[in-house]
Design a protein around this motif. Structure first.
Motif, PDB file in Angstrom:
ATOM      1  N   PRO A   1      48.816 -21.979   9.733  1.00  0.00           N
ATOM      2  CA  PRO A   1      49.411 -21.665   8.539  1.00  0.00           C
ATOM      3  C   PRO A   1      48.679 -21.176   7.436  1.00  0.00           C
ATOM      4  O   PRO A   1      49.003 -20.307   6.666  1.00  0.00           O
ATOM      5  N   THR A   2      47.448 -21.837   7.253  1.00  0.00           N
ATOM      6  CA  THR A   2      46.521 -21.258   6.332  1.00  0.00           C
ATOM      7  C   THR A   2      46.140 -19.731   6.624  1.00  0.00           C
ATOM      8  O   THR A   2      46.105 -19.063   5.683  1.00  0.00           O
ATOM      9  N   ARG A   3      45.815 -19.691   7.951  1.00  0.00           N
ATOM     10  CA  ARG A   3      45.159 -18.445   8.042  1.00  0.00           C
ATOM     11  C   ARG A   3      46.171 -17.347   7.737  1.00  0.00           C
ATOM     12  O   ARG A   3      45.813 -16.414   7.509  1.00  0.00           O
ATOM     13  N   ARG A   4      47.391 -17.346   8.363  1.00  0.00           N
ATOM     14  CA  ARG A   4      48.446 -16.671   7.953  1.00  0.00           C
ATOM     15  C   ARG A   4      48.693 -16.302   6.576  1.00  0.00           C
ATOM     16  O   ARG A   4      49.128 -15.173   6.302  1.00  0.00           O
ATOM     17  N   ALA A   5      48.414 -17.371   5.542  1.00  0.00           N
ATOM     18  CA  ALA A   5      48.842 -16.831   4.285  1.00  0.00           C
ATOM     19  C   ALA A   5      47.614 -16.590   3.502  1.00  0.00           C
ATOM     20  O   ALA A   5      47.725 -16.025   2.280  1.00  0.00           O
ATOM     21  N   LEU A   6      46.504 -16.339   4.008  1.00  0.00           N
ATOM     22  CA  LEU A   6      45.396 -15.825   3.366  1.00  0.00           C
ATOM     23  C   LEU A   6      45.510 -14.403   2.960  1.00  0.00           C
ATOM     24  O   LEU A   6      46.105 -13.752   3.734  1.00  0.00           O
ATOM     25  N   PRO A   7      45.120 -14.165   1.793  1.00  0.00           N
ATOM     26  CA  PRO A   7      45.138 -12.770   1.227  1.00  0.00           C
ATOM     27  C   PRO A   7      44.560 -11.697   2.399  1.00  0.00           C
ATOM     28  O   PRO A   7      43.512 -12.002   3.103  1.00  0.00           O
ATOM     29  N   ASN A   8      44.855 -10.575   2.366  1.00  0.00           N
ATOM     30  CA  ASN A   8      44.292  -9.290   3.070  1.00  0.00           C
ATOM     31  C   ASN A   8      42.851  -8.882   2.488  1.00  0.00           C
ATOM     32  O   ASN A   8      42.149  -7.990   3.141  1.00  0.00           O
ATOM     33  N   ASN A   9      42.777  -9.045   1.303  1.00  0.00           N
ATOM     34  CA  ASN A   9      41.923  -8.310   0.207  1.00  0.00           C
ATOM     35  C   ASN A   9      41.120  -9.251  -0.160  1.00  0.00           C
ATOM     36  O   ASN A   9      41.382 -10.185  -0.770  1.00  0.00           O
ATOM     37  N   VAL A  10      39.804  -9.290   0.088  1.00  0.00           N
ATOM     38  CA  VAL A  10      38.701 -10.117  -0.470  1.00  0.00           C
ATOM     39  C   VAL A  10      38.488  -9.896  -2.161  1.00  0.00           C
ATOM     40  O   VAL A  10      37.968 -10.842  -2.835  1.00  0.00           O
ATOM     41  N   THR A  11      39.154  -8.878  -2.905  1.00  0.00           N
ATOM     42  CA  THR A  11      39.076  -8.899  -4.206  1.00  0.00           C
ATOM     43  C   THR A  11      39.921  -9.836  -4.841  1.00  0.00           C
ATOM     44  O   THR A  11      40.098 -10.001  -5.919  1.00  0.00           O
ATOM     45  N   ALA A  12      41.096 -10.466  -4.201  1.00  0.00           N
ATOM     46  CA  ALA A  12      42.078 -11.392  -4.556  1.00  0.00           C
ATOM     47  C   ALA A  12      41.184 -12.522  -5.180  1.00  0.00           C
ATOM     48  O   ALA A  12      40.172 -12.905  -4.601  1.00  0.00           O
TER      49      ALA A  12
ATOM     50  N   MET B   1      39.892 -16.053  -5.762  1.00  0.00           N
ATOM     51  CA  MET B   1      40.136 -17.139  -5.014  1.00  0.00           C
ATOM     52  C   MET B   1      40.972 -18.311  -5.674  1.00  0.00           C
ATOM     53  O   MET B   1      41.946 -19.084  -5.163  1.00  0.00           O
ATOM     54  N   GLY B   2      40.296 -18.593  -7.029  1.00  0.00           N
ATOM     55  CA  GLY B   2      40.824 -19.860  -7.737  1.00  0.00           C
ATOM     56  C   GLY B   2      42.427 -19.497  -7.978  1.00  0.00           C
ATOM     57  O   GLY B   2      43.195 -20.572  -7.956  1.00  0.00           O
ATOM     58  N   GLU B   3      42.692 -18.450  -8.654  1.00  0.00           N
ATOM     59  CA  GLU B   3      44.313 -17.988  -8.462  1.00  0.00           C
ATOM     60  C   GLU B   3      45.073 -18.067  -7.282  1.00  0.00           C
ATOM     61  O   GLU B   3      46.164 -18.706  -7.155  1.00  0.00           O
ATOM     62  N   TRP B   4      44.525 -17.784  -6.272  1.00  0.00           N
ATOM     63  CA  TRP B   4      45.177 -17.573  -4.742  1.00  0.00           C
ATOM     64  C   TRP B   4      45.455 -19.123  -4.352  1.00  0.00           C
ATOM     65  O   TRP B   4      46.495 -19.550  -4.148  1.00  0.00           O
ATOM     66  N   VAL B   5      44.307 -20.182  -4.678  1.00  0.00           N
ATOM     67  CA  VAL B   5      44.465 -21.397  -4.241  1.00  0.00           C
ATOM     68  C   VAL B   5      45.426 -22.016  -5.067  1.00  0.00           C
ATOM     69  O   VAL B   5      46.403 -22.980  -4.723  1.00  0.00           O
ATOM     70  N   ARG B   6      45.406 -21.950  -6.361  1.00  0.00           N
ATOM     71  CA  ARG B   6      46.367 -22.411  -7.258  1.00  0.00           C
ATOM     72  C   ARG B   6      47.799 -22.091  -6.782  1.00  0.00           C
ATOM     73  O   ARG B   6      48.643 -22.683  -6.969  1.00  0.00           O
ATOM     74  N   ALA B   7      47.856 -20.938  -6.641  1.00  0.00           N
ATOM     75  CA  ALA B   7      49.367 -20.176  -6.246  1.00  0.00           C
ATOM     76  C   ALA B   7      49.612 -20.833  -4.648  1.00  0.00           C
ATOM     77  O   ALA B   7      51.042 -20.487  -4.455  1.00  0.00           O
ATOM     78  N   HIS B   8      48.780 -21.344  -3.881  1.00  0.00           N
ATOM     79  CA  HIS B   8      49.025 -21.648  -2.585  1.00  0.00           C
ATOM     80  C   HIS B   8      48.771 -23.179  -2.266  1.00  0.00           C
ATOM     81  O   HIS B   8      47.905 -23.409  -1.573  1.00  0.00           O
ATOM     82  N   PRO B   9      49.237 -24.136  -3.071  1.00  0.00           N
ATOM     83  CA  PRO B   9      48.913 -25.565  -2.953  1.00  0.00           C
ATOM     84  C   PRO B   9      48.842 -25.911  -1.632  1.00  0.00           C
ATOM     85  O   PRO B   9      48.235 -26.889  -1.266  1.00  0.00           O
ATOM     86  N   GLU B  10      49.797 -25.423  -0.650  1.00  0.00           N
ATOM     87  CA  GLU B  10      49.920 -25.877   0.626  1.00  0.00           C
ATOM     88  C   GLU B  10      48.698 -25.505   1.440  1.00  0.00           C
ATOM     89  O   GLU B  10      48.426 -26.110   2.398  1.00  0.00           O
ATOM     90  N   ALA B  11      47.975 -24.593   1.125  1.00  0.00           N
ATOM     91  CA  ALA B  11      46.723 -24.146   1.910  1.00  0.00           C
ATOM     92  C   ALA B  11      45.700 -25.441   1.707  1.00  0.00           C
ATOM     93  O   ALA B  11      45.151 -25.704   2.529  1.00  0.00           O
ATOM     94  N   ALA B  12      45.736 -26.066   0.657  1.00  0.00           N
ATOM     95  CA  ALA B  12      44.693 -26.942   0.378  1.00  0.00           C
ATOM     96  C   ALA B  12      45.193 -28.513   0.845  1.00  0.00           C
ATOM     97  O   ALA B  12      44.316 -29.481   1.100  1.00  0.00           O
TER      98      ALA B  12
END
Length: 153
Positions: free
Chosen positions: A58-69, A71-82
């Motif tokens: 589930p985390t792998r599928r949710a990760l962004p495709n672009n490394v310019t995203a 990280m802090g914003e992405w993790v806050r927007a996807h608490p299920e990943a943590a």
């Protein structure tokens, strides 16, 4: 990798997360880190984070495709990943350590003061199964191919 008698992991998990597979994943993370960072080696600690993230479907599928995203914003927007990451990381720690040991002992990557650098891997020799697949593709009919070898369907 030697499996301890006290290891209660399912056999399937031990087979899937084998040391050779994990060493190659670590090497890939180290190689990409080096390329993107302008030559900095991957901090060893991050191998223990990268694999639990990459191996959790589930985390792998949710990760962004672009490394310019960011990280802090992405993790806050996807608490299920943590969620559950700590438990997964602790559970995988001995297996990742085995992958590190195997990778280091076989020059898959090298260690530099707390960090890992991907080694150049030799080009894989062409395997015979691949050769046979190419060779069989030259034959118009599978039944004829079998007949050439004295076999029939």
């Amino acid at each position: 990798m030697t499996i301890a008698v006290s290891d209660t992991r399912p056999v399937e998990e031990l087979a899937l997360f084998n040391a050779a597979f994990l060493a190659l994943l670590i090497r890939r993370a180290a190689d990409e880190h080096d390329r993107r960072s302008g030559g900095r080696a991957l901090p060893t600690l991050l191998a223990y984070l990268a694999l639990p993230l990459a191996l959790h479907g589930p985390t792998r599928r949710a990760l962004p495709n672009n490394v310019t995203a960011q990280m802090g914003e992405w993790v806050r927007a996807h608490p299920e990943a943590a969620a559950g990451l700590g438990e997964r990381a602790r559970a995988l720690r001995p297996l990742i350590s085995a992958g590190l040991r195997l990778g280091l002992s076989n020059d898959v990557f090298t260690a530099e003061t707390g960090a890992l650098r991907a080694s150049a891997l030799p080009r894989r020799p062409r395997d015979k199964a691949g050769f046979l697949g190419r060779w069989f593709s030259e034959q118009p009919d599978p039944v004829t191919t079998l007949a050439l070898w004295g076999l029939r369907p």
